[in-house]
Design a protein around this motif. Structure first.
Motif, PDB file in Angstrom:
ATOM      1  N   HIS A  27       0.822  -1.429   0.178  1.00  0.00           N
ATOM      2  CA  HIS A  27       0.001   0.099   0.023  1.00  0.00           C
ATOM      3  C   HIS A  27       0.870   1.235  -0.167  1.00  0.00           C
ATOM      4  CE1 HIS A  27      -2.643  -2.752   2.087  1.00  0.00           C
ATOM      5  NE2 HIS A  27      -3.340  -2.870   0.938  1.00  0.00           N
ATOM      6  N   ALA A  28       2.133   1.199   0.449  1.00  0.00           N
ATOM      7  CA  ALA A  28       3.044   2.290   0.503  1.00  0.00           C
ATOM      8  C   ALA A  28       4.545   1.606   0.402  1.00  0.00           C
ATOM      9  CB  ALA A  28       2.907   3.077   1.635  1.00  0.00           C
ATOM     10  N   LEU A  29       5.300   2.667   0.021  1.00  0.00           N
ATOM     11  CA  LEU A  29       6.904   2.419  -0.046  1.00  0.00           C
ATOM     12  C   LEU A  29       7.527   3.442   0.643  1.00  0.00           C
ATOM     13  CD1 LEU A  29       7.169   0.810  -3.637  1.00  0.00           C
ATOM     14  CD2 LEU A  29       7.068  -0.478  -1.671  1.00  0.00           C
ATOM     15  N   VAL A  30       8.800   2.926   1.218  1.00  0.00           N
ATOM     16  CA  VAL A  30       9.627   3.940   1.835  1.00  0.00           C
ATOM     17  C   VAL A  30      10.980   3.792   0.747  1.00  0.00           C
ATOM     18  CG1 VAL A  30      11.101   4.816   3.587  1.00  0.00           C
ATOM     19  CG2 VAL A  30       8.877   4.127   4.016  1.00  0.00           C
ATOM     20  N   GLN A  31      11.060   4.577  -0.158  1.00  0.00           N
ATOM     21  CA  GLN A  31      12.099   4.122  -1.210  1.00  0.00           C
ATOM     22  C   GLN A  31      13.539   5.000  -0.903  1.00  0.00           C
ATOM     23  OE1 GLN A  31       9.845   5.514  -4.359  1.00  0.00           O
ATOM     24  NE2 GLN A  31       9.611   3.634  -5.152  1.00  0.00           N
ATOM     25  N   GLY A  32      14.563   4.125  -0.832  1.00  0.00           N
ATOM     26  CA  GLY A  32      15.734   4.891  -0.444  1.00  0.00           C
ATOM     27  C   GLY A  32      16.401   5.811  -1.414  1.00  0.00           C
ATOM     28  N   TYR A  33      16.972   6.879  -1.187  1.00  0.00           N
ATOM     29  CA  TYR A  33      17.815   7.741  -2.083  1.00  0.00           C
ATOM     30  C   TYR A  33      18.867   6.722  -2.938  1.00  0.00           C
ATOM     31  CZ  TYR A  33      15.682  11.483   0.427  1.00  0.00           C
ATOM     32  OH  TYR A  33      14.568  12.560   1.169  1.00  0.00           O
ATOM     33  N   ASP A  34      18.881   7.194  -4.105  1.00  0.00           N
ATOM     34  CA  ASP A  34      19.874   6.277  -5.079  1.00  0.00           C
ATOM     35  C   ASP A  34      19.518   4.743  -4.952  1.00  0.00           C
ATOM     36  OD1 ASP A  34      21.176   8.845  -5.620  1.00  0.00           O
ATOM     37  OD2 ASP A  34      22.399   8.580  -4.059  1.00  0.00           O
ATOM     38  N   GLY A  35      18.262   4.491  -4.709  1.00  0.00           N
ATOM     39  CA  GLY A  35      18.009   2.907  -4.675  1.00  0.00           C
ATOM     40  C   GLY A  35      18.628   1.926  -3.722  1.00  0.00           C
ATOM     41  N   ARG A  36      18.900   2.772  -2.363  1.00  0.00           N
ATOM     42  CA  ARG A  36      19.595   2.168  -1.251  1.00  0.00           C
ATOM     43  C   ARG A  36      18.871   2.746   0.017  1.00  0.00           C
ATOM     44  NH1 ARG A  36      24.549  -0.499  -1.792  1.00  0.00           N
ATOM     45  NH2 ARG A  36      25.269  -0.646  -4.098  1.00  0.00           N
ATOM     46  N   LEU A  37      18.673   1.816   1.042  1.00  0.00           N
ATOM     47  CA  LEU A  37      18.176   2.165   2.356  1.00  0.00           C
ATOM     48  C   LEU A  37      18.835   1.411   3.276  1.00  0.00           C
ATOM     49  CD1 LEU A  37      15.756   3.889   3.262  1.00  0.00           C
ATOM     50  CD2 LEU A  37      14.364   1.665   3.263  1.00  0.00           C
TER      51      LEU A  37
END
Length: 416
Positions: free
Chosen positions: A66-76
Motif C-alpha cells: 500500500h506504500a513504499l519507503v524508497q531509499g535515495y539512489d536506490g539504497r536504504l
C-alpha cells in the motif's frame, strides 16, 4: 400509489393485449426490452469496470504494498529502524524490506528487460499473490545461496524457459577495469514459474531470495525500499502521516495512489463516462414507454370518457395510466437484472465464443493488463441504476397520464 379495485382492474386490462390492440402491445413489449437492455448494459459495464479496478488493485498492491519507503539512489541503509517504527504506527499491518532493480535477462539466445526482485523468503511464502499462482515448479527450492529464481509466465514464454532452465541476469553495475566498467553477469536456475494475472508483472518479474539480490547488485546489507501494508488502503495517507518525519533524510514515502495515479484516475473517469453514456439507453426506453402510453390513451379515449361519466376522477385516470407505465418499467428492470446477472456469470465464455467466431483476440493481456475479464457487482450501484430507471420511467408517464386525465367525456361521447 394506492389504487382502488376498479383502478387496478382498468390498469390490468390496459396491460394485457385485447382484440385490435396487438400493435400497442408490441410497442409496449419493445419498451420493456429497451428498459431491460439499458439496465443490463449499465449493470454489466459498471460491474466489469469495478472488477477491473478491484483486480488491478489486489494484484498491483499485492506485489507492491500500500506504500513504499524508497531509499535515495536506490539504497536504504537504516531500513530495520524504519520498518520497526512503521510497525508501531496504528493501522500498519506489516513492513517488509524489498529490492527491485531493472536488469537484462538472457536465455536460449533471447534477451528481455526484467525487474529483479529480492524478498525475504519468510515474506515471500506469506504472499498469496505469488504462492497461490505458481503454475510450474516449486518455490520450496528458493533458498539463499541456491542460485534458484522464480519468473513470470509471460517472461518464461519470451525466454523459452521452464523449470530447470538457466537464465543469466546482466547488471550494468559491475567491476571497474582499466577500459571501463564490465557488466556483472550471473546465471540462475529457474525453480518456479508463476502467473499473477497482470501482464506487465508476468513478463518482467524475476523473484529471488533477498541475500541473492544483495549479492547480485553488490548492495551489502542495504535494501532498496520498505514495503508497507495498512488495514485501510483508502486511508493510507492519513495512517502513514506519522511516519513521514521519521524517513526524512533516508528516503521518500509514496503510497499506492501516487504510484498508480494515471491508471486508477483513468479507470474512474472511464467508469463515470460509461455510466452517463449508457444511461441514454434508459432515457430512450423511457421515451418508448411514453409513446406507447400516448397510443394507448388515444385508443382508449372512449373507455376513459365512460369511466369519467361513471364517476372516475382525473386523479384516478392519472393513477391508472401511471401504473401501466411504471409496471412496464418494473418488468423491464427485473428482466434487465436477470439478463445482466446471466451475462456476468457466463462473461468469460461469451468472450471466448466471440473470439472463436470472429477469429480475433479480443482479450489481449498485453493491452488490457489482466488475463481474464473481471467482474465485481456493487449492490449500491445496482440500486442507483434501479432508482434512475424508475425516475426516468415515472417522468415519462406523467405526460400521457395527464392527457388521459384531461380527456373531456362530453367531447368524446357527443356523437355516440
Amino acid at each position: 400509489m394506492i389504487l382502488s379495485s376498479y383502478e387496478r382492474m382498468a390498469a390490468r386490462r390496459y396491460l394485457l393485449p385485447h382484440k385490435g390492440e396487438g400493435f400497442i402491445f408490441v410497442v409496449a413489449g419493445f419498451s420493456v426490452g429497451a428498459v431491460a437492455l439499458g439496465v443490463a448494459a449499465l449493470i454489466i459495464v459498471m460491474s466489469v469496470m469495478n472488477g477491473f479496478r478491484a483486480e488491478l488493485f489486489d494484484r498491483i498492491v499485492g506485489l507492491n504494498g500500500h506504500a513504499l519507503v524508497q531509499g535515495y539512489d536506490g539504497r536504504l541503509s537504516d531500513w530495520e529502524r524504519i520498518a520497526d517504527e512503521a510497525k508501531q504506527i496504528p493501522g500498519v499491518i506489516s513492513a517488509q524490506p524489498l529490492i527491485e532493480q531493472p536488469l537484462m535477462a538472457t536465455a536460449n539466445g533471447r534477451v528481455e528487460g526484467v525487474l529483479a526482485r529480492g524478498n525475504r523468503m519468510s515474506d515471500l511464502r506469506e504472499s498469496p499473490i505469488i504462492t497461490d499462482n505458481v503454475i510450474a515448479g516449486t518455490l520450496d527450492e528458493l533458498e539463499p545461496g541456491s542460485g534458484n529464481v522464480a519468473i513470470g509466465a509471460r517472461l518464461a514464454d519470451l525466454l523459452a524457459a521452464y523449470p530447470g532452465s538457466e537464465i543469466s541476469l546482466i547488471s550494468p553495475d559491475g567491476r571497474p577495469t582499466p577500459v571501463g566498467t564490465v557488466p556483472r553477469i550471473v546465471t540462475y536456475r529457474v525453480a518456479a514459474i508463476f502467473e499473477v494475472g497482470v501482464y506487465d508483472f508476468d513478463k518482467a518479474f524475476v523473484v529471488m531470495p533477498m541475500e541473492d539480490a544483495q549479492t547480485l547488485l553488490m548492495m551489502g546489507d542495504d535494501v532498496a525500499m520498505v514495503e508497507l501494508e495498512v488495514d485501510d488502503p483508502d486511508n493510507v495517507a492519513t495512517v502513514l502521516r506519522a511516519l513521514q518525519p521519521k524517513v526524512v533524510g533516508e528516503g521518500v514515502l509514496v503510497d499506492w495512489r501516487q504510484m498508480n495515479t494515471a491508471l486508477f484516475e483513468a479507470l474512474e473517469i472511464e467508469r463515470i463516462a460509461m455510466f452517463v453514456v449508457l444511461s441514454i439507453i434508459i432515457l430512450v426506453a423511457a421515451f418508448n414507454i411514453a409513446s406507447s402510453l400516448i397510443m394507448l390513451v388515444r385508443s382508449k379515449r372512449r373507455d376513459i370518457a365512460i369511466l369519467r361519466t361513471m364517476g372516475a376522477t382525473r386523479a384516478a385516470m392519472t393513477r391508472i395510466f401511471m401504473t401501466v407505465g411504471l409496471t412496464i418499467g418494473a418488468v423491464g428492470i427485473l428482466a434487465g437484472i436477470v439478463l445482466g446477472a446471466i451475462f456476468l456469470f457466463f462473461r468469460q465464455g461469451v468472450v471466448d465464443l466471440i473470439q472463436k467466431l470472429s477469429g480475433q483476440d479480443l482479450w489481449d493481456p498485453s493491452v488490457r493488463f489482466l488475463s481474464e475479464l473481471p467482474s465485481k457487482t456493487d449492490p449500491v450501484e445496482v440500486g442507483a441504476i434501479i432508482i434512475l430507471t424508475v425516475l426516468l420511467v415515472f417522468l415519462a408517464t406523467l405526460f400521457p397520464a395527464r392527457k388521459a386525465a384531461a380527456t373531456d367525456p362530453v367531447e368524446v361521447l357527443r356523437y355516440e
